[in-house]
Design a protein around this motif. Structure first.
Motif, mmCIF file in Angstrom:
data_model
loop_
_atom_site.group_PDB
_atom_site.id
_atom_site.type_symbol
_atom_site.label_atom_id
_atom_site.label_comp_id
_atom_site.label_asym_id
_atom_site.label_seq_id
_atom_site.Cartn_x
_atom_site.Cartn_y
_atom_site.Cartn_z
ATOM 1 N N UNK A 138 0.871 -1.171 0.000
ATOM 2 C CA UNK A 138 0.000 0.000 0.000
ATOM 3 C C UNK A 138 0.912 1.226 0.000
ATOM 4 N N UNK A 139 0.578 2.222 -0.830
ATOM 5 C CA UNK A 139 1.326 3.474 -0.755
ATOM 6 C C UNK A 139 0.400 4.641 -1.057
ATOM 7 N N UNK A 140 0.743 5.777 -0.441
ATOM 8 C CA UNK A 140 -0.056 6.981 -0.587
ATOM 9 C C UNK A 140 0.833 8.197 -0.423
ATOM 10 N N UNK A 141 0.550 9.249 -1.172
ATOM 11 C CA UNK A 141 1.318 10.487 -1.074
ATOM 12 C C UNK A 141 0.766 11.319 0.080
ATOM 13 N N UNK A 142 1.697 11.792 0.930
ATOM 14 C CA UNK A 142 1.351 12.577 2.108
ATOM 15 C C UNK A 142 2.045 13.933 2.001
ATOM 16 N N UNK A 143 1.270 15.010 2.199
ATOM 17 C CA UNK A 143 1.877 16.333 2.246
ATOM 18 C C UNK A 143 1.371 17.072 3.472
ATOM 19 N N UNK A 144 2.105 18.095 3.875
ATOM 20 C CA UNK A 144 1.742 18.925 5.017
ATOM 21 C C UNK A 144 2.977 19.660 5.500
ATOM 22 N N UNK A 145 2.776 20.670 6.334
ATOM 23 C CA UNK A 145 3.888 21.423 6.890
ATOM 24 C C UNK A 145 3.556 21.789 8.330
ATOM 25 N N UNK A 146 4.360 21.359 9.285
ATOM 26 C CA UNK A 146 5.553 20.536 9.101
ATOM 27 C C UNK A 146 5.193 19.143 8.571
ATOM 28 N N UNK A 147 6.208 18.451 8.040
ATOM 29 C CA UNK A 147 5.976 17.123 7.456
ATOM 30 C C UNK A 147 5.270 16.238 8.475
ATOM 31 N N UNK A 148 4.135 15.657 8.093
ATOM 32 C CA UNK A 148 3.373 14.832 9.036
ATOM 33 C C UNK A 148 4.096 13.535 9.412
ATOM 34 N N UNK A 149 3.795 13.058 10.614
ATOM 35 C CA UNK A 149 4.217 11.708 10.991
ATOM 36 C C UNK A 149 3.131 10.765 10.489
ATOM 37 N N UNK A 150 3.528 9.547 10.136
ATOM 38 C CA UNK A 150 2.601 8.594 9.524
ATOM 39 C C UNK A 150 2.524 7.333 10.371
ATOM 40 N N UNK A 151 1.305 6.839 10.557
ATOM 41 C CA UNK A 151 1.080 5.576 11.249
ATOM 42 C C UNK A 151 0.118 4.741 10.417
ATOM 43 N N UNK A 152 0.314 3.421 10.461
ATOM 44 C CA UNK A 152 -0.546 2.484 9.733
ATOM 45 C C UNK A 152 -1.334 1.651 10.728
ATOM 46 N N UNK A 153 -2.614 1.392 10.377
ATOM 47 C CA UNK A 153 -3.515 0.628 11.243
ATOM 48 C C UNK A 153 -4.180 -0.481 10.439
ATOM 49 N N UNK A 154 -4.481 -1.582 11.128
ATOM 50 C CA UNK A 154 -5.295 -2.658 10.547
ATOM 51 C C UNK A 154 -6.495 -2.844 11.449
ATOM 52 N N UNK A 155 -7.681 -2.650 10.891
ATOM 53 C CA UNK A 155 -8.930 -2.755 11.661
ATOM 54 C C UNK A 155 -8.864 -1.883 12.922
ATOM 55 N N UNK A 156 -8.281 -0.685 12.803
ATOM 56 C CA UNK A 156 -8.228 0.270 13.909
ATOM 57 C C UNK A 156 -7.089 0.072 14.887
ATOM 58 N N UNK A 157 -6.325 -1.025 14.755
ATOM 59 C CA UNK A 157 -5.213 -1.287 15.673
ATOM 60 C C UNK A 157 -3.895 -0.897 15.006
ATOM 61 N N UNK A 158 -3.060 -0.179 15.748
ATOM 62 C CA UNK A 158 -1.761 0.241 15.241
ATOM 63 C C UNK A 158 -0.928 -0.971 14.851
ATOM 64 N N UNK A 159 -0.346 -0.944 13.665
ATOM 65 C CA UNK A 159 0.485 -2.054 13.194
ATOM 66 C C UNK A 159 1.907 -1.855 13.724
ATOM 67 N N UNK A 160 2.426 -2.812 14.481
ATOM 68 C CA UNK A 160 3.805 -2.680 14.956
ATOM 69 C C UNK A 160 4.784 -3.087 13.842
#
Length: 145
Positions: A70-92
């Motif tokens: 899975x990939x997606x382009x992320x923009x923002x300022x300051x550069x955002x931090x990104x987290x991935x989840x599966x069914x609402x649970x943070x993926x370690x």
């Protein structure tokens, strides 16, 4: 510097940190002298904050045992931090789930999939100006089907 009658002006068209300091205007004539002092401080403009924006993820259907990215382009300022989840649970982070950034692209690599990996995967981008997220459905078909 300009003078127009009794009005005298010092104009600095572009101020830089090295221009900081005290500036003096000395006015004199046959009767006497007057000194005016002004202090100039140059501050750096603050970068405008921009809430995160994130491109939509697309649903994926694969066979058991295949990998998926899975990939997606992320923009923002300051550069955002990104987290991935599966069914609402943070993926370690693990050997099976690799998460990283390639420039402005957030990537989730799943090396080996099983039917139990089926579910909604979400990428969430957060910075001081806000938060955005996108989700997609991963369907892993069992080899027995």
């Amino acid at each position: 510097m300009t003078s127009d009658g009794e009005e005298h002006c010092l104009k600095i068209s572009e101020a830089f940190p090295e221009d900081e300091g005290n500036y003096y205007c000395i006015i004199s004539n046959t009767i006497g002298k007057v000194t005016l002092e002004a202090n100039l401080q140059v501050v750096q403009p603050q970068q405008a904050e921009l809430a995160p924006s994130i491109a939509p993820l697309e649903d994926v259907t694969i066979e058991e045992g295949e990998g998926v990215r899975f990939n997606t382009v992320v923009i923002g300022s300051p550069m955002p931090s990104v987290q991935w989840y599966r069914e609402g649970a943070l993926i370690p982070h693990s050997r099976d789930f690799e998460m990283f950034m390639e420039g402005n692209t957030a990537v989730l690599d799943i090396k080996l999939t099983y039917p139990e990996d089926t579910g909604i995967f979400t990428c969430r981008a957060t910075n001081s100006a806000g938060q955005a997220e996108t989700s997609a459905m991963l369907t892993v078909k069992s080899k027995a089907d």
